[in-house]
Design an enzyme around this catalytic site. Structure first.
Site, PDB file in Angstrom:
ATOM      1  N   LYS A   1     -11.939  -2.552   6.959  1.00 25.00           N
ATOM      2  CA  LYS A   1     -11.123  -3.356   7.857  1.00 25.00           C
ATOM      3  C   LYS A   1     -11.638  -3.256   9.302  1.00 25.00           C
ATOM      4  O   LYS A   1     -11.791  -4.268   9.971  1.00 25.00           O
ATOM      5  CB  LYS A   1      -9.651  -2.928   7.808  1.00 25.00           C
ATOM      6  CG  LYS A   1      -9.084  -2.707   6.403  1.00 25.00           C
ATOM      7  CD  LYS A   1      -8.795  -3.983   5.659  1.00 25.00           C
ATOM      8  CE  LYS A   1      -8.511  -3.845   4.162  1.00 25.00           C
ATOM      9  NZ  LYS A   1      -7.655  -2.794   3.698  1.00 25.00           N
TER      10      LYS A   1
ATOM     11  N   ASP B   1      -1.904   6.488   6.344  1.00 19.34           N
ATOM     12  CA  ASP B   1      -2.910   5.527   5.899  1.00 19.34           C
ATOM     13  C   ASP B   1      -3.159   4.592   7.083  1.00 19.34           C
ATOM     14  O   ASP B   1      -2.342   3.741   7.394  1.00 19.34           O
ATOM     15  CB  ASP B   1      -2.367   4.763   4.686  1.00 19.34           C
ATOM     16  CG  ASP B   1      -3.304   3.637   4.234  1.00 19.34           C
ATOM     17  OD1 ASP B   1      -4.355   3.422   4.862  1.00 19.34           O
ATOM     18  OD2 ASP B   1      -2.951   2.964   3.234  1.00 19.34           O
TER      19      ASP B   1
ATOM     20  N   TRP C   1       0.835  -1.206   0.000  1.00 19.67           N
ATOM     21  CA  TRP C   1       0.000   0.000   0.000  1.00 19.67           C
ATOM     22  C   TRP C   1       0.857   1.236   0.000  1.00 19.67           C
ATOM     23  O   TRP C   1       0.517   2.235  -0.653  1.00 19.67           O
ATOM     24  CB  TRP C   1      -0.978  -0.028   1.178  1.00 19.67           C
ATOM     25  CG  TRP C   1      -1.885  -1.217   1.122  1.00 19.67           C
ATOM     26  CD1 TRP C   1      -1.982  -2.225   2.044  1.00 19.67           C
ATOM     27  CD2 TRP C   1      -2.814  -1.559   0.073  1.00 19.67           C
ATOM     28  NE1 TRP C   1      -2.908  -3.153   1.633  1.00 19.67           N
ATOM     29  CE2 TRP C   1      -3.427  -2.773   0.434  1.00 19.67           C
ATOM     30  CE3 TRP C   1      -3.175  -0.938  -1.119  1.00 19.67           C
ATOM     31  CZ2 TRP C   1      -4.389  -3.388  -0.366  1.00 19.67           C
ATOM     32  CZ3 TRP C   1      -4.128  -1.551  -1.929  1.00 19.67           C
ATOM     33  CH2 TRP C   1      -4.726  -2.768  -1.542  1.00 19.67           C
TER      34      TRP C   1
HETATM   35  C1  PLP Z   1      -6.971  -2.392   2.255  1.00 20.98           C
HETATM   36  C2  PLP Z   1      -5.980  -1.306   2.333  1.00 20.98           C
HETATM   37  C3  PLP Z   1      -5.888  -0.296   1.353  1.00 20.98           C
HETATM   38  C4  PLP Z   1      -6.745  -0.292   0.106  1.00 20.98           C
HETATM   39  O1  PLP Z   1      -8.003   0.129   0.395  1.00 20.98           O
HETATM   40  P1  PLP Z   1      -9.119   0.333  -0.745  1.00 20.98           P
HETATM   41  O2  PLP Z   1     -10.253   0.857   0.051  1.00 20.98           O
HETATM   42  O3  PLP Z   1      -9.356  -1.008  -1.370  1.00 20.98           O
HETATM   43  O4  PLP Z   1      -8.596   1.318  -1.727  1.00 20.98           O
HETATM   44  C5  PLP Z   1      -4.963   0.707   1.526  1.00 20.98           C
HETATM   45  N1  PLP Z   1      -4.153   0.731   2.601  1.00 20.98           N
HETATM   46  C6  PLP Z   1      -4.202  -0.210   3.553  1.00 20.98           C
HETATM   47  C7  PLP Z   1      -3.291  -0.136   4.726  1.00 20.98           C
HETATM   48  C8  PLP Z   1      -5.109  -1.257   3.443  1.00 20.98           C
HETATM   49  O5  PLP Z   1      -5.170  -2.212   4.399  1.00 20.98           O
END
Ligand code: PLP
Length: 355
Positions: free
Chosen positions: A190, A166, A99
């Site tokens: 998540k 993030d 990511w």
């Molecule tokens: C799942 C995830 C993403 C991607 O998220 P989307 O909503 O599918 O764009 C980005 N960063 C992290 C840390 C993730 O776990």
């Protein structure tokens, strides 16, 4: 049979969230209409989004001067929205997984990107340390929890520039010093709600300092000004998010969530560390309390798929590791009860005894 949902995302949600959302799909707030067919501008839905914003602020102790947004496009859209809005000349990024790599790729479209450190050479099995973040960077971006590799930064780094993080897979699992951040973003699927909404916590004074023109929908100021109602927001995921936020508050808030998360992770890591058959893949000091990654030791490797099958007979689903790590990944987000972690541990012990 009761299922124990260890999927990495979309992932387990509390029964409270699922049940209340299902009720509102049938009859929303006594309107006699479904949550899926009401106006986002109705007073009933306006109340939902306002309460959700207020609860994020309360739970994370968001200081004055920040706005909480509910946007579409996933965390992946934030990889571009962040530099679009904040990167003037140069930004610093920490490369700790897939990511982060994706975020870096987008930032490079907007200016200079200083990748201050990377653990790529070790398949992202640890968090780099001892790096220097340049004082003249517009911001320092990091991924607080690396969902695929099971490493986590459970702290707000001390650097001289504003932070951007993030937090998709560990938001609401620890108290955060929001005042150190320009932007915190997290896809909901998540630790919060079904896919479709992304929480963005943005510092208002950080906006409006870049030269470039920003398309309306990608400009944070548009959504700040309109309270996430510039266009139709993802109503159902926002409603579900509100249920989860209420649930966290009812349980005792973020400190209590953290206490539970630490306890669940500790018993699972203990089981892995004391096993003859299983071994963890992440550096001990960087282990994630959300995504526990482990494999079978070399001499047992051929039993990996047999264990997944065996676990399935106990109602355990979603423990196959990401293809880039292999083995197993047990995602034990906030909604995961300790009893389900214990079922997994018992399955590991029983399997080990049988082989
Ligand atoms: C799942 C995830 C993403 C991607 O998220 P989307 O909503 O599918 O764009 C980005 N960063 C992290 C840390 C993730 O776990």
């Amino acid at each position: 049979m009761k299922k124990h949902n260890f999927y990495a995302g979309p992932s387990i949600l509390s029964e409270y969230t699922i049940k209340n959302t299902a009720d509102a799909v049938l009859n929303f707030a006594g309107t006699g209409l479904s949550l899926m067919e009401i106006s986002h501008r109705s007073k009933e839905f306006t109340a939902v989004i306002e309460e959700a914003q207020a609860l994020v602020k309360e739970l994370l102790e968001v200081p004055a001067g920040y706005e909480v947004l509910f946007l579409g496009g996933g965390a992946s859209l934030q990889f571009c929205m962040v530099p679009y809005n904040l990167l003037n000349k140069k930004a610093a990024y920490l490369e700790t997984g897939t990511w982060a790599v994706n975020a870096i790729k987008e930032a490079r479209l907007f200016g200079e990107v200083d990748v201050v450190a990377s653990s790529k050479e070790a398949n992202f099995s640890y968090i780099p340390k001892g790096y220097t973040v340049p004082d003249d960077a517009d911001y320092f971006h990091f991924t607080s929890n690396n969902t695929i590799y099971g490493t986590e930064m459970r702290f707000d780094p001390d650097v001289k520039v504003p932070l951007v993080a993030d937090m998709s897979s560990d938001i609401f699992s620890r108290p955060v010093d929001v005042s150190k951040y320009d932007v915190i973003y997290a896809g909901a699927q998540k630790n919060l709600a079904p896919a479709g909404v992304t929480i963005v916590i943005v510092k208002e004074s950080a906006l409006g300092h870049v030269e470039r023109a920003i398309p309306t929908m990608l400009d944070y100021r548009t959504h700040v000004k309109k309270g996430s109602m510039f266009n139709t927001p993802p109503c159902l995921p926002i409603y579900a998010a509100l249920q989860t936020l209420k649930y966290y508050k009812e349980l005792g808030g973020i400190k209590e969530m953290e206490r539970r998360d630490l306890e669940k992770a500790a018993i699972l890591y203990d089981a892995i560390d004391s096993s003859k058959m299983f071994v963890g893949t992440a550096a001990h000091e960087d282990r994630s309390i959300m995504n526990v990654c482990f494999v079978m030791k070399e001499e047992y490797k051929e039993l990996e798929s047999a264990f997944i099958e065996f676990a399935g007979t106990k109602g355990i689903v979603g423990i196959k590791g990401h293809r880039s790590v292999g083995g197993f990944r047990a995602s034990i987000y906030n909604a995961m009860p300790k009893s389900s972690v214990e079922v997994l541990i018992d399955a590991m012990k029983e399997f080990e005894k049988n082989h």
